[in-house]
Design an enzyme around this catalytic site. Sequence first.
Site, PDB file in Angstrom:
ATOM      1  N   GLU A   1       0.785  -1.099  -0.109  1.00 29.98           N
ATOM      2  CA  GLU A   1       0.068  -0.025   0.107  1.00 29.98           C
ATOM      3  C   GLU A   1       0.857   1.199   0.121  1.00 29.98           C
ATOM      4  OE1 GLU A   1      -1.946   0.739   4.024  1.00 29.98           O
ATOM      5  OE2 GLU A   1      -1.828  -1.505   3.975  1.00 29.98           O
TER       6      GLU A   1
ATOM      7  N   CYS B   1      -3.067  -4.622   4.043  1.00 31.86           N
ATOM      8  CA  CYS B   1      -2.166  -5.509   4.395  1.00 31.86           C
ATOM      9  C   CYS B   1      -2.172  -6.934   3.839  1.00 31.86           C
ATOM     10  CB  CYS B   1      -2.162  -5.597   5.931  1.00 31.86           C
ATOM     11  SG  CYS B   1      -2.040  -3.864   6.815  1.00 31.86           S
TER      12      CYS B   1
ATOM     13  N   HIS C   1      -1.206 -12.336  10.810  1.00 32.42           N
ATOM     14  CA  HIS C   1      -1.027 -10.777  10.533  1.00 32.42           C
ATOM     15  C   HIS C   1      -0.916  -9.964  11.740  1.00 32.42           C
ATOM     16  CE1 HIS C   1      -0.849  -6.858   9.180  1.00 32.42           C
ATOM     17  NE2 HIS C   1      -1.991  -6.455   9.475  1.00 32.42           N
TER      18      HIS C   1
ATOM     19  N   THR D   1       3.095   1.642  15.418  1.00 30.36           N
ATOM     20  CA  THR D   1       3.110   0.299  15.094  1.00 30.36           C
ATOM     21  C   THR D   1       3.782   0.262  13.562  1.00 30.36           C
ATOM     22  OG1 THR D   1       0.875   0.022  14.379  1.00 30.36           O
ATOM     23  CG2 THR D   1       1.739  -0.868  16.585  1.00 30.36           C
TER      24      THR D   1
ATOM     25  N   LYS E   1      -1.007  -8.243  20.623  1.00 28.07           N
ATOM     26  CA  LYS E   1      -1.948  -8.645  21.061  1.00 28.07           C
ATOM     27  C   LYS E   1      -3.016  -9.617  20.202  1.00 28.07           C
ATOM     28  CE  LYS E   1      -5.885  -6.420  22.804  1.00 28.07           C
ATOM     29  NZ  LYS E   1      -6.319  -5.517  23.567  1.00 28.07           N
TER      30      LYS E   1
ATOM     31  N   THR F   1     -11.654  -1.906  13.913  1.00 23.74           N
ATOM     32  CA  THR F   1     -10.784  -2.633  13.265  1.00 23.74           C
ATOM     33  C   THR F   1     -10.406  -3.945  13.678  1.00 23.74           C
ATOM     34  OG1 THR F   1      -8.969  -1.844  14.498  1.00 23.74           O
ATOM     35  CG2 THR F   1      -9.385  -0.823  12.478  1.00 23.74           C
TER      36      THR F   1
ATOM     37  N   SER G   1      -7.238  -4.961   5.413  1.00 23.28           N
ATOM     38  CA  SER G   1      -8.366  -3.934   5.870  1.00 23.28           C
ATOM     39  C   SER G   1      -9.282  -3.829   4.545  1.00 23.28           C
ATOM     40  CB  SER G   1      -8.118  -3.003   6.476  1.00 23.28           C
ATOM     41  OG  SER G   1      -7.339  -2.861   7.651  1.00 23.28           O
TER      42      SER G   1
ATOM     43  N   ASN H   1       4.385  -3.471  12.267  1.00 20.48           N
ATOM     44  CA  ASN H   1       3.620  -3.677  11.339  1.00 20.48           C
ATOM     45  C   ASN H   1       3.920  -3.317  10.158  1.00 20.48           C
ATOM     46  OD1 ASN H   1       1.669  -4.716   9.761  1.00 20.48           O
ATOM     47  ND2 ASN H   1      -0.126  -3.382  10.644  1.00 20.48           N
TER      48      ASN H   1
END
Lengths: 147, 354
Positions: B89, B121, B244, B162, B249, B211, B306, B276
């Site tokens: 992206e 992603c 992913h 991130t 978490k 999200t 996403s 990320n």
Amino acid sequence: MEVARFWRTRHQRYQLMGEVCPHCGTKIFPPRDVCPACEGEAKTPFVFSGRGEVYSFSTIHSAPAGFEKYVPYTVALVRLEEGPLVTAQLTDVDEKDVYIGMPVEMVTRVLREDGERGMIVYGYKFRPRLTQPAPEPQHAAEAAAAA
Amino acid sequence: MALMKSERPVGIVGYGAYVPRYRLITQEVSEIWTGGNTVSPVREKAVPGLDEDVATMSIEAARNAVRRAEQVCASFTPQRLGAVWVGSESHPYAVKPTGTIVAEALGATPYTQAADWQFACKAGTEAMQAAIGFVGSGMTSFALVIGADSAQGRPGDALEYTAGAGAAAFILGPAEEALVEIEGSVSYVTDTPDFWRRPHERFPEHAGRFTGEPAYFHHIASAAQTLMREMGLTPQDFAFAVFHQPNVKFPLKVGADLGFTRAQIQPGLLVNEIGNAYAGSALLGLTAVLDISQPGQRILLASFGSGAGSDAFCLRVRRSAPQSGALTTRAYIQRRVPVNYAQYSRLKGNYVMH
């Protein structure tokens, strides 16, 4: 920015592609179609390994147009493993860590951009040669603890 | 059946990773924008150098994949790549393919497909799904797929903690010559607007807590559960699971919900160290697992993009990866130079110059 000029040299810039002399075996970079050693015609493509060492270097603080955003940066003469001496920027290195004889390897990076709207010019630079370090067994445990 | 399998078995004959050397300790983001009152979801993140972008990171990851493929598969040369597909992206150009730059750098031109893929992603795993079909149909012998990003996050936004950087490249080819066989895959997508970036905008927008449950967890769990059910497998059949990783978490939670242990997830969980890497995130995790996996072991890979969707893959290791010629993912992670927030802002081009 001359788009055609950069397009013509894309193989040498992206891949470090030069030539090998079919008469005496001399490796040639940049390509010039005539062997500098025996003066015979030399048009056979040859892709260099990208490995070499720093022959000499200098750090640029007052950059020419197009390179201002990278200052300070170090340029070097790199003696390729196969013989030729190449001028290129060093990257991924701090100036104080550069020394004559430092083993380096070729990477393809952004050389410059023709403003916000122009083309992006990619090409070879050299960085300190990376080697596989010994495994760090405690690293995974540390990451797990932090998570 | 949602399960997808090619008629001709396809595998991964070579893979490679790249992570830039700079790191931002993300506590700095908290110090700058919230007086240190926000706990960062990751310890540090990778930051590209001034001369790096998705094209350059893709090239290095792809060169590593080529070096491994040349050792694994005698018939492989870059000239035999029928596709060079880059999922990202943050392609350097809005119009002009990254794929041609990468193909030229590898010596794969001119008889190859070159294209850029986009699905937030999961752009890289989306290209992988297509490449399975491309190789599995016999249209080409080898295809290169890359997931890479120089991830964007607005200064001060939750994403800035991130948004990392990196690239992972995979060369797909005939399974009988491969390191890893791709036994089956599932794609699961719905129109779920959890995160997006409009044209000409530098930074993505996101829907906050939205999200999580309806986006990340629902899509990954659905894709992975369907894959396991239709293949007759359970989490115990897998040595590793890679998801992913937008933070630490989420992958641990979705893994636990699916029945995976932390020991299965940890080897491919890189987000605490590199952030990320968006389209490179799950795929970089897979490269770290391939560095250490043994013949016979199964790996579950489930990406998330996403918008939203997940691609889940069941991989079975045929042979250990060659240990020479290309750096391991862990070696790239260990190569780290910390930068402070001011240096990071310069590297990211966040200063306005007049």
